[in-house]
Design an enzyme around this catalytic site. Structure first.
Site, PDB file in Angstrom:
ATOM      1  N   GLY A 148       0.578   0.248  10.044  1.00 51.30           N
ATOM      2  CA  GLY A 148       0.909   0.112   8.623  1.00 51.30           C
ATOM      3  C   GLY A 148      -0.057   0.881   7.748  1.00 51.30           C
ATOM      4  O   GLY A 148      -0.735   1.813   8.199  1.00 51.30           O
ATOM      5  N   GLY A 190      -1.622  -1.392  15.482  1.00 48.59           N
ATOM      6  CA  GLY A 190      -1.055  -1.443  14.146  1.00 48.59           C
ATOM      7  C   GLY A 190      -0.816  -0.056  13.581  1.00 48.59           C
ATOM      8  O   GLY A 190      -1.561   0.884  13.884  1.00 48.59           O
ATOM      9  N   LYS A 223       0.796  -1.224   0.000  1.00 45.90           N
ATOM     10  CA  LYS A 223       0.000   0.000   0.000  1.00 45.90           C
ATOM     11  C   LYS A 223       0.833   1.280   0.000  1.00 45.90           C
ATOM     12  O   LYS A 223       0.375   2.318  -0.490  1.00 45.90           O
ATOM     13  CB  LYS A 223      -0.957   0.003   1.204  1.00 45.90           C
ATOM     14  N   MET A 266      -3.001   0.054   6.324  1.00 43.86           N
ATOM     15  CA  MET A 266      -4.391   0.002   6.769  1.00 43.86           C
ATOM     16  C   MET A 266      -4.550   0.737   8.090  1.00 43.86           C
ATOM     17  O   MET A 266      -5.568   1.391   8.332  1.00 43.86           O
ATOM     18  CB  MET A 266      -4.843  -1.452   6.908  1.00 43.86           C
TER      19      MET A 266
END
Length: 270
Positions: free
Chosen positions: A128, A126, A67, A130
């Site tokens: 990252g 998280g 991504k 996303m």
């Protein structure tokens, strides 16, 4: 029937799944559109993106871990992706590649439709690609008491500063009302497919558990939350909503809600 005018759309993922392929192809058939959709993986993201341009592939969905790495090979970055520095959708207009982020659109829509309390404390695990979409969606929905749990201190603290949130390396130690997993923990086929993204104690103390993992729809933490009668939001909801946005970008057609639900059910059954 496939012919020389058939337009190809694709997905690019580290671990390709069947949802997008089944979802898009089901809708193409139902709506009589001359498209076909295929999932791919790669060890060379630059070559893959250049292939989208060179072969005239109409659209490309982008999943972990591409991504962010795909962005330098695109011509234009839409504001939906630029603000979070993460692309999950590439649209090819005559060789001009534009990157969008429909993950953000989907998560923001779910926050609104599930009427999550903006006064609640949120733990997002998280940081990252996303993770950025989820963090931005919660900020833009009006949440202020948000903690980002990320082992990568550099990216975690950078995101916390950018959005005015807190950072800590692991989620344990703080009680939160809304738990959100945006890591691969619990993902089918991964090394931690049977693991909980949040401890039993944290889930027991929470009101809502949101896991963006789509496969399986019921991850270990979602199953635990359901057992404890908590409100749950699954990655199956996220993937269906963001896939509809992609479908509309690629084809110019937006299916009605009944057909979307039908396609999503078909995709999950595969």
């Amino acid at each position: 029937m496939i012919n020389r005018d058939t337009q190809l759309c694709m997905s690019l993922a580290g671990r390709p799944g069947n949802f997008g392929t089944r979802f898009h192809n089901y809708l193409y058939e139902k709506l009589g559109l001359n498209f076909i959709y295929k999932a791919f993986t790669t060890q060379d993201v630059e070559a893959a993106v250049k292939g989208v341009r060179a072969l005239g592939i109409r659209g490309c969905a982008v999943s972990m871990p591409f991504k962010e790495s795909c962005m330098s090979f695109l011509d234009t970055i839409d504001p939906s992706a630029k603000v979070i520095d993460s692309v999950n959708t590439i649209v090819n207009d005559g060789g001009h590649l534009t990157g969008f982020n429909t993950d953000y659109i989907a998560v923001k829509s779910l926050i609104d439709s599930h009427r999550l309390d903006t006064a609640a404390r949120v733990m997002i695990r998280g940081s990252g690609g996303m993770g950025k979409a989820v963090i931005a969606a919660f900020r833009d929905a009006g949440f202020k008491n948000v903690i980002i749990a990320a082992r990568n201190e550099q990216s975690g603290t950078a995101l916390a500063r950018q959005y005015g949130f807190q950072w800590q390396p692991l989620p344990e130690g703080i009680q939160a009302d809304i738990l959100v997993n945006v890591t691969p923990i619990g993902m089918a086929g991964g090394s931690e497919s049977d693991a909980l993204s949040f401890s039993e104690e944290m889930v027991a103390a929470a009101s809502v558990v949101f896991d963006v993992i789509a496969l399986p729809a019921e991850t270990p933490v979602i199953r635990l939350a359901q057992k404890l009668n908590k409100k749950t939001i699954s990655g199956a909801e996220v993937i269906a909503l963001q896939a509809v946005e992609q479908f509309a970008m690629y084809t110019g057609v937006r299916p009605d809600d009944a057909l979307i639900a039908e396609a999503a059910a078909f995709a999950r059954a595969g």
